[in-house]
Design a protein around this motif. Structure first.
Motif, mmCIF file in Angstrom:
data_model
loop_
_atom_site.group_PDB
_atom_site.id
_atom_site.type_symbol
_atom_site.label_atom_id
_atom_site.label_comp_id
_atom_site.label_asym_id
_atom_site.label_seq_id
_atom_site.Cartn_x
_atom_site.Cartn_y
_atom_site.Cartn_z
ATOM 1 N N ASN A 25 39.138 38.214 31.659
ATOM 2 C CA ASN A 25 39.492 37.432 32.833
ATOM 3 C C ASN A 25 38.267 37.267 33.724
ATOM 4 O OD1 ASN A 25 40.575 36.211 35.073
ATOM 5 N ND2 ASN A 25 41.907 37.913 35.625
ATOM 6 N N ALA A 26 37.568 36.156 33.560
ATOM 7 C CA ALA A 26 36.348 35.918 34.342
ATOM 8 C C ALA A 26 36.649 35.621 35.803
ATOM 9 C CB ALA A 26 35.557 34.770 33.728
ATOM 10 N N ARG A 27 37.906 35.329 36.120
ATOM 11 C CA ARG A 27 38.270 35.026 37.499
ATOM 12 C C ARG A 27 38.712 36.261 38.282
ATOM 13 N NH1 ARG A 27 41.535 29.518 37.989
ATOM 14 N NH2 ARG A 27 41.571 30.382 40.072
ATOM 15 N N ILE A 28 38.601 37.409 37.672
ATOM 16 C CA ILE A 28 39.001 38.645 38.337
ATOM 17 C C ILE A 28 38.147 38.828 39.594
ATOM 18 C CG2 ILE A 28 37.413 40.087 36.988
ATOM 19 C CD1 ILE A 28 39.584 42.272 36.992
ATOM 20 N N ILE A 56 22.575 38.542 30.064
ATOM 21 C CA ILE A 56 23.622 39.092 29.201
ATOM 22 C C ILE A 56 24.916 38.319 29.436
ATOM 23 C CG2 ILE A 56 25.045 41.137 28.742
ATOM 24 C CD1 ILE A 56 22.430 42.760 29.329
ATOM 25 N N ILE A 57 25.205 38.025 30.696
ATOM 26 C CA ILE A 57 26.311 37.128 31.034
ATOM 27 C C ILE A 57 25.684 35.747 31.172
ATOM 28 C CG2 ILE A 57 28.078 36.518 32.714
ATOM 29 C CD1 ILE A 57 28.152 39.497 33.504
ATOM 30 N N GLU A 58 26.020 34.856 30.247
ATOM 31 C CA GLU A 58 25.409 33.532 30.233
ATOM 32 C C GLU A 58 26.119 32.538 31.136
ATOM 33 O OE1 GLU A 58 23.402 33.469 25.827
ATOM 34 O OE2 GLU A 58 25.365 32.546 26.048
ATOM 35 N N GLY A 59 27.352 32.804 31.478
ATOM 36 C CA GLY A 59 28.089 31.878 32.325
ATOM 37 C C GLY A 59 29.564 32.205 32.308
ATOM 38 N N PHE A 60 30.303 31.490 33.112
ATOM 39 C CA PHE A 60 31.756 31.644 33.194
ATOM 40 C C PHE A 60 32.370 30.280 32.914
ATOM 41 C CE2 PHE A 60 29.857 34.879 35.829
ATOM 42 C CZ PHE A 60 30.563 36.016 35.475
ATOM 43 N N TYR A 61 33.362 30.257 32.041
ATOM 44 C CA TYR A 61 33.923 29.000 31.576
ATOM 45 C C TYR A 61 35.440 29.019 31.631
ATOM 46 C CZ TYR A 61 29.282 28.959 29.536
ATOM 47 O OH TYR A 61 27.931 29.034 29.348
#
Length: 164
Positions: A25-28, A56-61
């Motif tokens: 859950n990237a929106r956490i 390491i984290i390239e983005g949120f989609y």
């Protein structure tokens, strides 16, 4: 914790927990993330910032539902280049970066050179797309199309055991 701009990043257990959680859950919220990984909000935020800075984290989609979007056709395309010199590979790889219909592309060892995932509104539109790609002078000798009939599993997070 990983060190800034290290070429060989070592992830500790807290980094791995953070990565595992945000894959789900990237929106956490940062406060909820901190609770789940058992860190203070400031420590968790700092780790998240460093993970992003290190790449390491390239983005949120957002993951979209193709079925609810109105009939998107996905095609897996096996590509064989006509020449296998480094400059030919670089030319092909640079060119496909600019083509939005090509969602993913992997260099493959074996009988094919690349495996691509292509999105198209229909099979006929895909065929027109491939004809234009062949005319673009990318060095494609052969291609093989595999129409995706239904997704069985996709966009899965990388398991914690593999991250460690």
């Amino acid at each position: 914790m990983i060190s800034k701009k290290s070429s060989n990043c070592r992830l500790d257990p807290w980094d791995l927990r953070i990565l595992s959680e945000i894959q789900q859950n990237a929106r956490i919220s940062k406060s909820e993330l901190a609770k789940r990984v058992h860190l203070s909000a400031s420590a968790c935020s700092e780790r998240l910032r460093v993970l992003e800075e290190e790449g390491i984290i390239e983005g949120f989609y957002a993951r979209l539902s193709p079925a609810l979007m109105g009939g998107i056709t996905f095609v897996m395309v096996e590509v064989v280049l006509d020449r296998h010199r480094l400059e030919n590979q670089r030319h092909f790889e640079a060119a496909i970066q600019e083509i939005p219909e090509i969602l993913d592309c992997w260099a493959i060892g074996g009988r094919i050179d690349y495996l691509m995932r292509v999105a198209s509104p229909s099979v006929s539109a895909y065929q027109s797309f491939m004809e234009k790609l062949l005319e673009a002078g990318l060095g494609i000798e052969q291609y093989f199309s595999l129409i995706v009939t239904k997704p069985v599993k996709s966009n899965s997070p990388i398991p914690s055991a593999v991250l460690a």
